[in-house]
Design an enzyme around this catalytic site. Sequence first.
Site, PDB file in Angstrom:
ATOM      1  N   HIS A 360       0.799  -1.234   0.000  1.00  0.00           N
ATOM      2  CA  HIS A 360       0.000   0.000   0.000  1.00  0.00           C
ATOM      3  C   HIS A 360       0.823   1.271   0.000  1.00  0.00           C
ATOM      4  O   HIS A 360       0.261   2.359   0.142  1.00  0.00           O
ATOM      5  CB  HIS A 360      -0.927   0.052   1.213  1.00  0.00           C
ATOM      6  CG  HIS A 360      -2.011  -0.964   1.211  1.00  0.00           C
ATOM      7  ND1 HIS A 360      -3.235  -0.754   0.639  1.00  0.00           N
ATOM      8  CD2 HIS A 360      -2.038  -2.220   1.712  1.00  0.00           C
ATOM      9  CE1 HIS A 360      -3.985  -1.828   0.804  1.00  0.00           C
ATOM     10  NE2 HIS A 360      -3.274  -2.732   1.446  1.00  0.00           N
ATOM     11  N   ARG A 541      -5.604  12.093   5.823  1.00  0.00           N
ATOM     12  CA  ARG A 541      -4.571  12.327   6.828  1.00  0.00           C
ATOM     13  C   ARG A 541      -3.657  13.470   6.370  1.00  0.00           C
ATOM     14  O   ARG A 541      -3.467  13.691   5.171  1.00  0.00           O
ATOM     15  CB  ARG A 541      -3.743  11.048   7.038  1.00  0.00           C
ATOM     16  CG  ARG A 541      -4.476   9.991   7.826  1.00  0.00           C
ATOM     17  CD  ARG A 541      -4.798  10.454   9.236  1.00  0.00           C
ATOM     18  NE  ARG A 541      -3.610  10.460  10.063  1.00  0.00           N
ATOM     19  CZ  ARG A 541      -3.272   9.488  10.905  1.00  0.00           C
ATOM     20  NH1 ARG A 541      -4.056   8.434  11.040  1.00  0.00           N
ATOM     21  NH2 ARG A 541      -2.174   9.550  11.626  1.00  0.00           N
ATOM     22  N   LYS A 546       0.821  14.722   0.673  1.00  0.00           N
ATOM     23  CA  LYS A 546      -0.554  15.004   0.234  1.00  0.00           C
ATOM     24  C   LYS A 546      -0.757  16.500  -0.035  1.00  0.00           C
ATOM     25  O   LYS A 546      -1.763  16.912  -0.601  1.00  0.00           O
ATOM     26  CB  LYS A 546      -1.558  14.494   1.266  1.00  0.00           C
ATOM     27  CG  LYS A 546      -1.536  12.968   1.418  1.00  0.00           C
ATOM     28  CD  LYS A 546      -2.503  12.511   2.505  1.00  0.00           C
ATOM     29  CE  LYS A 546      -2.382  11.035   2.844  1.00  0.00           C
ATOM     30  NZ  LYS A 546      -3.066  10.147   1.879  1.00  0.00           N
ATOM     31  N   THR A 648      -8.552   6.564  -2.076  1.00  0.00           N
ATOM     32  CA  THR A 648      -9.889   5.984  -2.231  1.00  0.00           C
ATOM     33  C   THR A 648     -10.935   7.067  -2.011  1.00  0.00           C
ATOM     34  O   THR A 648     -12.053   6.966  -2.539  1.00  0.00           O
ATOM     35  CB  THR A 648     -10.110   4.824  -1.236  1.00  0.00           C
ATOM     36  OG1 THR A 648      -9.608   5.219   0.044  1.00  0.00           O
ATOM     37  CG2 THR A 648      -9.384   3.582  -1.682  1.00  0.00           C
ATOM     38  N   LYS A 652     -14.712   8.220  -3.941  1.00  0.00           N
ATOM     39  CA  LYS A 652     -15.975   8.560  -3.265  1.00  0.00           C
ATOM     40  C   LYS A 652     -16.497   9.905  -3.769  1.00  0.00           C
ATOM     41  O   LYS A 652     -17.699  10.076  -4.000  1.00  0.00           O
ATOM     42  CB  LYS A 652     -15.762   8.607  -1.747  1.00  0.00           C
ATOM     43  CG  LYS A 652     -15.355   7.256  -1.161  1.00  0.00           C
ATOM     44  CD  LYS A 652     -14.803   7.358   0.263  1.00  0.00           C
ATOM     45  CE  LYS A 652     -14.079   6.068   0.635  1.00  0.00           C
ATOM     46  NZ  LYS A 652     -13.250   6.209   1.857  1.00  0.00           N
TER      47      LYS A 652
END
Length: 806
Positions: A360, A541, A546, A648, A652
């Site tokens: 992952h 997170r 990110k 993920t 959504k």
Amino acid sequence: MIIFKRPVLTQFPSAQDLHDRILHHLTRGQGRSPETASISDWRMAISHLLREMMTDPLMAAQRATQEQGAKRVYYLSMEFLIGRTLGDAIINLRLDGAMDEALAMLGLDKRELLEDEPDAALGNGGLGRLAACFMESLSSLQCPAMGHGIRYEHGLFRQRFDSGQQVEIAEDWLDRPNPWEFPRADDSSRIGFKGHVEEVDGRAVWHPGETVIARAHDLPVIGWNGGWANTLRLWGAHPAVPFDLHRFNAGDHIGAAEPEVLARTLSRVLYPDDTTEAGKELRLCQEYFLTAAALQDILRRFLSEHGDLRLLPEKLAIQLNDTHPAIAGPELMRLLMDEHGLGFDKARNLARGTLNYTNHTLLPEALETWSTWLMGRVLPRHMQIIEMIDADHRASTGRPDHVGIVRHDQVHMGELAFIMAGKVNGVSALHTDLVRDTVFADLHKLHPDRIVNQTNGVTPRRWMRLANPVLVRLIDESIGTGWTADLDQLRGLEPFAEDPAFREGLRAAKRCNKLWLADHLLGDLGVKPDPEAIFDVQVKRIHEYKRQLMNILEAIALWRRIHDDPNGDWVPRVKIFGGKAAPGYWLAKTVIRLINDVAATINNDPVTGKFLQIAYPPNYNVSMAEKLIPAADLSEQISTAGKEASGTGNMKFTMNGALTIGTLDGANVEIREHVGAGNFFLFGLTAAEAGAEAARPGHARAAIEASEDLRAALQMVAEGRFSGGQGDAYFELLDRTWNDDPFLVASDFDAYFAAQRRVDAAYRDPAEWDRMAALNIARSGYFSSDRTIRGYMADIWRVDPVGIGE
Ligand code: 26V
């Protein structure tokens, strides 16, 4: 596509039935009268009723699996980020209508009931939530499966902001009884640690120095339509020696409880760091605790069903969710060799035929290693077996010296998992390519067929039906309900993208979700955005890769521009952030503080107020995601290319009709391919370009000097414009951005800023925006976790769904 018979709930209870049965559970189960019952009493009664309704499908699934001698799947994961269960159970059991009526008869407020349930936060983020979506899809697809995890007493910490800074508070979801679980006092295992290994008649005998008991708690996981349920088995740790009465009687009241405290520590808390907390002894003990409890349980069931160990690979498949349960390789071999007398080669082949491993992350700091010293002390027999596996692999492959499990006195869990796995998979097409080309390049050359891709997915039952009922009504009215079990059917919405009435409906649904969010969640923060504004959401997170920093710097740059031209034709925007930082991740915590500081300044600016607001509700979790995602217009997926394995959340948002602003990273690549390049706001360096840029000396400084917007934004932070004149708080963050910037915030900033202006321009044309949103929904079918699980079943586990009553 696998074809199988789907059982359909034949007996839907009426509202009156439900009403009567709820009252029965309230009075007989909870010992409460309706007059005195609290909201929690009612919730417990309803949850127990629903759990009762899951027992028939649970037992029918077990019976069918046994009768057909079907292959079983076991999903081993240190994390299951479940969230709440009540709403999901109502939906999957197809009780929504009748339950609404029953609750009305009882005078109960459904939302209040649902909100009373604590979130089961037994995970950090993407990896744990994926495991929860997978469990739901496994049941919906009638795949005989069982999840194994840890029943943490304290899930992921609760987050509060104190003067804008994150404060962690212990989470206590088990303070109130968990109505969904069946405690299984009889299903327990002894788990050993430490001690020494002795050789007796050529056979190794491990004498553990410490032993704890693992006790099972089973959560039924009901699939869509209520026909099949699998079990999520969570293990709690208990002392092997009971309370020490002698010490107690001798007056040592605290010491008497010591064994109890030590044992329970194993399932006390979830590690809250998903990148850097490696190397801690307790974590290794937790990983072994889960793995050993699961494997004993799995072998016990296998032996009672099939008897012959040679059938292992034919009758079961075990999936390791990242390397956290990778000690399963040596543990399974230990059981086969030391307890069942098999030779090394046979044990290795059986283990490899059974185990599979999902990677992952590529981030080097998140790849697990343990010192041989620690491994040898905590699991002496396993350390021996690891050395044997490594030597055997070296001998059989003639691999180069720099490849191997044990290197520089460290056990590399990725290599261990890879070598012991039949299949190794990445979680998006790009990520799998990078797994082949980078972390496992050498092993891939030796085993070219082992790595496969399984792009992640999410369950549409929770992430559409439960979270977004207004959108769901519109979709059901347009194309029926078949899409819920077969998400590709959303394609049927494509023609509706051209239909003004449908687009109007879509706009109304989004507006409804935005209004609700503005009134509730954001209202509590003192932010009252105009529902006409773009709801621009980044929830995940907090991590440097990110790039929440890039997002907040863009807000500052935009604010400055609006200030310079306050009568300009700006497109109103509310930027919404959500997410937790690992308690020890100082830089991530600084970013949280910066976002809150900037929000405090910008939200109080009367000049820019109608154009730009910032909201950061604390304690982002699954339940908050269910509220934020349906209200989003814009989904921020802006990680440095090559760093986000999949994402993920991105999926959504897409299925709920938000447009994405994003880089070519993780599953964004596939999302863009599916929805169409014209319906996705792409920006930034590619993974290959990012690698080259990061290696270029002075890349950040050069980019900052070339960008007036970025320079000005950084300058304002440095001057303390958002921190009462005290720029010091951000010195390290700014220093890193100017001089290091490994995640290329500076290099990608201008492209990001420009892409945001393209978003503004597109938002000005509602018909065009809604058309794009409709196409995003219509083309999101690929991102159902049903598709992912079908992929695992066909390519990795080689299992078939099981029919009931065949
Ligand atoms: C590492 C560690 C290190 C030791 C302490 C506890 C701990 C917990 C988790 C991790 C690994 C985290 C890896 C992870 O969460 N990866 C995410 O997986 C998602 C599902 O595949 C994927 O969508 C995200 O892109 C990826 O970051």
